[in-house]
Design a protein around this motif. Sequence first.
Motif, PDB file in Angstrom:
ATOM      1  N   VAL A 350      -4.288   1.927 -13.558  1.00  6.17           N
ATOM      2  CA  VAL A 350      -4.377   3.123 -14.402  1.00  6.17           C
ATOM      3  C   VAL A 350      -5.701   3.813 -14.093  1.00  6.17           C
ATOM      4  N   VAL A 351      -5.613   5.010 -13.522  1.00  3.72           N
ATOM      5  CA  VAL A 351      -6.813   5.741 -13.109  1.00  3.72           C
ATOM      6  C   VAL A 351      -6.970   6.997 -13.963  1.00  3.72           C
ATOM      7  N   PRO A 352      -8.203   7.429 -14.214  1.00  3.45           N
ATOM      8  CA  PRO A 352      -8.423   8.632 -15.043  1.00  3.45           C
ATOM      9  C   PRO A 352      -7.925   9.894 -14.353  1.00  3.45           C
ATOM     10  N   GLN A 353      -7.590  10.899 -15.175  1.00  7.40           N
ATOM     11  CA  GLN A 353      -7.044  12.149 -14.653  1.00  7.40           C
ATOM     12  C   GLN A 353      -8.032  12.867 -13.735  1.00  7.40           C
ATOM     13  N   ASP A 354      -9.322  12.710 -13.994  1.00  8.50           N
ATOM     14  CA  ASP A 354     -10.318  13.449 -13.223  1.00  8.50           C
ATOM     15  C   ASP A 354     -10.802  12.700 -11.982  1.00  8.50           C
ATOM     16  N   LEU A 355     -10.161  11.595 -11.647  1.00  5.78           N
ATOM     17  CA  LEU A 355     -10.561  10.858 -10.452  1.00  5.78           C
ATOM     18  C   LEU A 355     -10.249  11.688  -9.211  1.00  5.78           C
ATOM     19  N   ALA A 356     -11.256  11.875  -8.356  1.00  2.99           N
ATOM     20  CA  ALA A 356     -11.092  12.761  -7.195  1.00  2.99           C
ATOM     21  C   ALA A 356     -10.360  12.036  -6.070  1.00  2.99           C
ATOM     22  N   ALA A 357      -9.063  11.803  -6.275  1.00  3.59           N
ATOM     23  CA  ALA A 357      -8.250  11.137  -5.252  1.00  3.59           C
ATOM     24  C   ALA A 357      -6.782  11.381  -5.549  1.00  3.59           C
ATOM     25  N   THR A 358      -6.004  11.620  -4.504  1.00  7.22           N
ATOM     26  CA  THR A 358      -4.562  11.726  -4.679  1.00  7.22           C
ATOM     27  C   THR A 358      -3.988  10.324  -4.886  1.00  7.22           C
ATOM     28  N   GLU A 359      -2.718  10.257  -5.190  1.00  8.20           N
ATOM     29  CA  GLU A 359      -2.075   8.959  -5.401  1.00  8.20           C
ATOM     30  C   GLU A 359      -2.154   8.092  -4.144  1.00  8.20           C
ATOM     31  N   GLU A 360      -1.890   8.700  -2.990  1.00  8.47           N
ATOM     32  CA  GLU A 360      -1.940   7.942  -1.739  1.00  8.47           C
ATOM     33  C   GLU A 360      -3.366   7.510  -1.406  1.00  8.47           C
ATOM     34  N   GLU A 361      -4.322   8.387  -1.666  1.00  6.09           N
ATOM     35  CA  GLU A 361      -5.723   8.035  -1.425  1.00  6.09           C
ATOM     36  C   GLU A 361      -6.166   6.889  -2.330  1.00  6.09           C
ATOM     37  N   ALA A 362      -5.690   6.910  -3.573  1.00  9.66           N
ATOM     38  CA  ALA A 362      -6.035   5.845  -4.511  1.00  9.66           C
ATOM     39  C   ALA A 362      -5.455   4.507  -4.053  1.00  9.66           C
ATOM     40  N   LYS A 364      -4.760   3.635  -1.007  1.00  8.38           N
ATOM     41  CA  LYS A 364      -5.500   3.214   0.182  1.00  8.38           C
ATOM     42  C   LYS A 364      -6.845   2.613  -0.205  1.00  8.38           C
ATOM     43  N   LYS A 365      -7.523   3.245  -1.147  1.00  7.81           N
ATOM     44  CA  LYS A 365      -8.822   2.752  -1.584  1.00  7.81           C
ATOM     45  C   LYS A 365      -8.691   1.374  -2.226  1.00  7.81           C
ATOM     46  N   ILE A 366      -7.661   1.209  -3.070  1.00  5.81           N
ATOM     47  CA  ILE A 366      -7.465  -0.084  -3.738  1.00  5.81           C
ATOM     48  C   ILE A 366      -7.104  -1.165  -2.723  1.00  5.81           C
ATOM     49  N   ALA A 367      -6.314  -0.809  -1.721  1.00  5.83           N
ATOM     50  CA  ALA A 367      -5.967  -1.777  -0.667  1.00  5.83           C
ATOM     51  C   ALA A 367      -7.219  -2.250   0.064  1.00  5.83           C
ATOM     52  N   TYR A 377      -4.368 -11.342   1.550  1.00  7.47           N
ATOM     53  CA  TYR A 377      -3.957 -10.636   0.334  1.00  7.47           C
ATOM     54  C   TYR A 377      -3.547  -9.198   0.628  1.00  7.47           C
ATOM     55  N   ARG A 378      -2.430  -8.799   0.060  1.00  2.51           N
ATOM     56  CA  ARG A 378      -1.898  -7.444   0.209  1.00  2.51           C
ATOM     57  C   ARG A 378      -1.765  -6.812  -1.175  1.00  2.51           C
ATOM     58  N   ALA A 379      -2.133  -5.549  -1.288  1.00  3.40           N
ATOM     59  CA  ALA A 379      -2.007  -4.834  -2.567  1.00  3.40           C
ATOM     60  C   ALA A 379      -0.701  -4.047  -2.593  1.00  3.40           C
ATOM     61  N   VAL A 380       0.126  -4.331  -3.578  1.00  5.68           N
ATOM     62  CA  VAL A 380       1.343  -3.555  -3.828  1.00  5.68           C
ATOM     63  C   VAL A 380       1.105  -2.844  -5.162  1.00  5.68           C
ATOM     64  N   VAL A 381       0.668  -1.593  -5.079  1.00  7.69           N
ATOM     65  CA  VAL A 381       0.124  -0.906  -6.253  1.00  7.69           C
ATOM     66  C   VAL A 381       0.955   0.307  -6.637  1.00  7.69           C
TER      67      VAL A 381
END
Length: 389
Positions: A350-362, A364-367, A377-381
């Motif tokens: 759960v990310v805030p609305q004002d986070l400067a990242a698209t869904e795909e960018e988010a 990728k960052k979490i991965a 370890y693999r992230a399935v987010v």
Amino acid sequence: MTKLLIKLFIKDADNTANAAVRSRYGVLSGAVGIACNLLLTIAKFLIGSLTNSIAITADAVNNLSDAGSSAVTLFSFKAANRPADDEHPFGHGRIEYIAALGVAFLILMMGFELVRSSIDKIMHPEALSFSVPALIVLLLSIGVKIWMALFNHQLGKRIDSPAVGAVVMDSVSDTAATTVSMLALILSKFTSLPLDGYMGIIVALFIFYTGIQIVRDTVGNLLGQAPDPKLVKALETEILSFEGVVGVHDLIVHDYGPNRIFASAHAEVPSNADIMKSHDTIDLIEREIKKKFHMDMVIHMDPIAANDEHVNAMREKVEELLTQWDSRISLHDFRMVEGPTHTNLIFDAVVPQDLAATEEEAKKKIAQLIAQLGDMYRAVVKIDRFYVK
């Protein structure tokens, strides 16, 4: 006086959660507003004509528009109380918000008209005649408007109505505007300067401010603003108070008008619990929220491995990694699927609305963050957003 009017015209006045009772409050507010403003309009038109005062005459027109605003309020409560139908399954409660917006536009229109007439008065000044009767009428007008503001404030507080709140702000603005008109009349006795037109400009500024404030507050409701944090906290506390519920997330509150709130949430329960017992608990929570909060809530049941130490330890590590990016990020529905070559860490972030990242960018960052735990370890987010404050 307010308590007397409520007692005379509103049956079962304390039951404000009832739509019919709420409608009676709105009708009372509108009827009183129409009567008071029509009387003030007549009095000010007469005095404005006798004293040749553009400020007083404009104030009279403003009172006439206020009577129209009160009529809008009255009919909006009647319309908002209509039951739900096939075209509007959530009812007609948002008509109150539309009515408040209509009141705001009427106020702004009068502000523009007053600016126009005041500029004309400055460009072509006429002598303002001081009159004791005019002063008395303006003083009475201020008294009536103060009483109307207090009267509607008490009604609006009882039923939490944006439409009645708009009427309160309008009355406060009128009080200030009439005070300015009265000052122009008094000063005319001591100077020949065309203060009347300048005072009219000041009145217009008060009117503009009121209209813009109402628009700002009302548009938020129509667009779907975040719910009151106190309500969110109360709902979460209520859900977590039931035995067998270990977490809550994805809380969404939909406002379809005062006393017409619909909500949904996900309640986490231990995966090894009796499914029928957990389902019964969820049904009980929905009924209790309906009773206490007067809203319809749908709760989805999410089974989680609440007692698995290995999964819980990994979840804590992942949460710690996410906070490295942004401390506001949280996760839920955490699961592990272990295999011979790699382990999938499956969760919703759960990310805030004002986070400067698209869904795909988010994602990728979490991965990249999860990769710090090791190559296996693999992230399935799934990316979620905050819908509450």
